[in-house]
Design an enzyme around this catalytic site. Structure first.
Site, PDB file in Angstrom:
ATOM      1  N   GLU A 100       0.839  -1.212   0.000  1.00  0.00           N
ATOM      2  CA  GLU A 100       0.000   0.000   0.000  1.00  0.00           C
ATOM      3  C   GLU A 100       0.873   1.260   0.000  1.00  0.00           C
ATOM      4  O   GLU A 100       0.506   2.281  -0.586  1.00  0.00           O
ATOM      5  CB  GLU A 100      -0.965  -0.033   1.206  1.00  0.00           C
ATOM      6  CG  GLU A 100      -2.067  -1.073   0.974  1.00  0.00           C
ATOM      7  CD  GLU A 100      -2.627  -1.710   2.232  1.00  0.00           C
ATOM      8  OE1 GLU A 100      -2.413  -1.179   3.333  1.00  0.00           O
ATOM      9  OE2 GLU A 100      -3.282  -2.768   2.107  1.00  0.00           O
ATOM     10  N   GLU A 169       4.130 -10.826   0.470  1.00  0.00           N
ATOM     11  CA  GLU A 169       2.722 -10.464   0.414  1.00  0.00           C
ATOM     12  C   GLU A 169       2.307 -10.255  -1.041  1.00  0.00           C
ATOM     13  O   GLU A 169       2.484  -9.147  -1.585  1.00  0.00           O
ATOM     14  CB  GLU A 169       2.468  -9.171   1.200  1.00  0.00           C
ATOM     15  CG  GLU A 169       2.726  -9.282   2.681  1.00  0.00           C
ATOM     16  CD  GLU A 169       1.863  -8.308   3.474  1.00  0.00           C
ATOM     17  OE1 GLU A 169       1.194  -8.758   4.406  1.00  0.00           O
ATOM     18  OE2 GLU A 169       1.829  -7.112   3.133  1.00  0.00           O
ATOM     19  N   SER A 213      -4.562 -12.110   3.169  1.00  0.00           N
ATOM     20  CA  SER A 213      -5.761 -12.879   3.498  1.00  0.00           C
ATOM     21  C   SER A 213      -5.474 -14.133   4.321  1.00  0.00           C
ATOM     22  O   SER A 213      -6.182 -15.131   4.195  1.00  0.00           O
ATOM     23  CB  SER A 213      -6.559 -13.213   2.235  1.00  0.00           C
ATOM     24  OG  SER A 213      -7.004 -12.017   1.604  1.00  0.00           O
TER      25      SER A 213
HETATM   26  P1  PGA Z   1      -4.874  -8.862   4.820  1.00  0.00           P
HETATM   27  O1  PGA Z   1      -3.663  -7.806   4.840  1.00  0.00           O
HETATM   28  O2  PGA Z   1      -4.551  -9.912   5.829  1.00  0.00           O
HETATM   29  O3  PGA Z   1      -6.092  -8.048   5.178  1.00  0.00           O
HETATM   30  O4  PGA Z   1      -4.936  -9.415   3.435  1.00  0.00           O
HETATM   31  C1  PGA Z   1      -2.339  -8.222   4.998  1.00  0.00           C
HETATM   32  C2  PGA Z   1      -1.412  -7.044   4.886  1.00  0.00           C
HETATM   33  O5  PGA Z   1      -1.707  -6.130   4.092  1.00  0.00           O
HETATM   34  O6  PGA Z   1      -0.384  -6.972   5.579  1.00  0.00           O
END
Ligand code: PGA
Length: 251
Positions: A100, A169, A213
């Protein structure tokens, strides 16, 4: 190795909600934790966490983490939070290079590497995030992308690279409910482990955790993979019962 389960609260929470969540966690945590546990919370709430942890024995073993860190040590960098500031609150971890941040704040591989450097310089463990987008996966570029992202951090941090936590990730799995299968994740983790091994003699002790997730239902099968040493948990870290299930799956 001891696994690490780290919650990434992202930009969620309030004084009231945090207190309820942390108290619920405290009441569900076993006396001896089966793994390392951390919560990476929004910086304005560090003092609240510290005060609650000091007053709540069950939280004493839960480490505090930040979600980002400045690439600069101090000075005219409006809005930034430095490594030494995080250290003042006994921050043990700092997420760097979360997708992000890369996506919405234009963070480059070089910037992420500099952030990891700042963290390491004060003894904070950077949780360095790498991961491919859906388009990159579909184009067969997963390995190339994650290796490029990790290479920048290795190059900037030299032998200190054994002190990081690495988080794989896949961007397409974050917050989408789509998880990499345990085999898909393991394949990438093995690639990352091999890349670390080329840079340090201590690659086997670097925790490579999975995020995207991960939840109470899929945690055990992901965590059973040989190179998956924990989880970085977003959505499921906001529900005490789910986060506690993931922690017990890491035993
Ligand atoms: P999520 O996020 O478990 O909601 O997919 C993981 C993260 O962004 O670290």
């Amino acid at each position: 190795m001891t696994k690490l389960i780290a919650g990434n609260w992202k930009m969620n929470g309030s004084l009231t909600a945090n207190e309820a969540l942390l108290r619920a966690l405290a009441s569900g945590l076993p006396q001896a934790l089966p793994c390392d546990v951390a919560v990476c919370i929004p910086a304005p709430y560090f003092a609240q966490f510290q005060a609650l942890a000091a007053a709540t024995p069950a939280l004493a073993a839960v480490a505090l983490g930040a979600q980002d860190i400045s690439s600069q040590p101090a000075g005219a960098f409006t809005g930034e939070v430095s490594a030494t500031m995080l250290k003042d609150f006994a921050c043990r971890y700092a997420i760097v290079g979360h997708s992000e941040r890369r996506q919405y704040h234009g963070e480059t591989d070089a910037l992420v590497a500099a952030k990891a450097q700042q963290a390491l310089a004060v003894g904070i463990t950077p949780i360095v995030c790498v991961g491919e987008t859906l388009a990159e996966r579909e184009a067969g570029q997963t390995t190339e992308v994650v290796k490029r992202q990790l290479a920048a951090v290795i190059q900037a941090n030299g032998h200190c690279i054994s002190e990081i936590v690495l988080a794989y990730e896949p961007v397409w799995a974050i917050g989408t409910g789509k998880t990499a299968s345990p085999e898909e994740a393991q394949t990438v983790h093995a690639v990352l482990r091999a890349q670390l091994a080329a840079a340090t003699a201590h690659a086997s002790r670097v925790k490579i955790i999975y995020g995207g997730s991960m939840n109470a239902a899929n945690a055990a099968s992901l965590l059973a993979q040989p190179d998956i040493d924990g989880g970085l948990i977003g959505g499921a870290a906001l529900k005490a019962a789910d986060f506690l299930s993931i922690i017990s799956a890491a035993s």
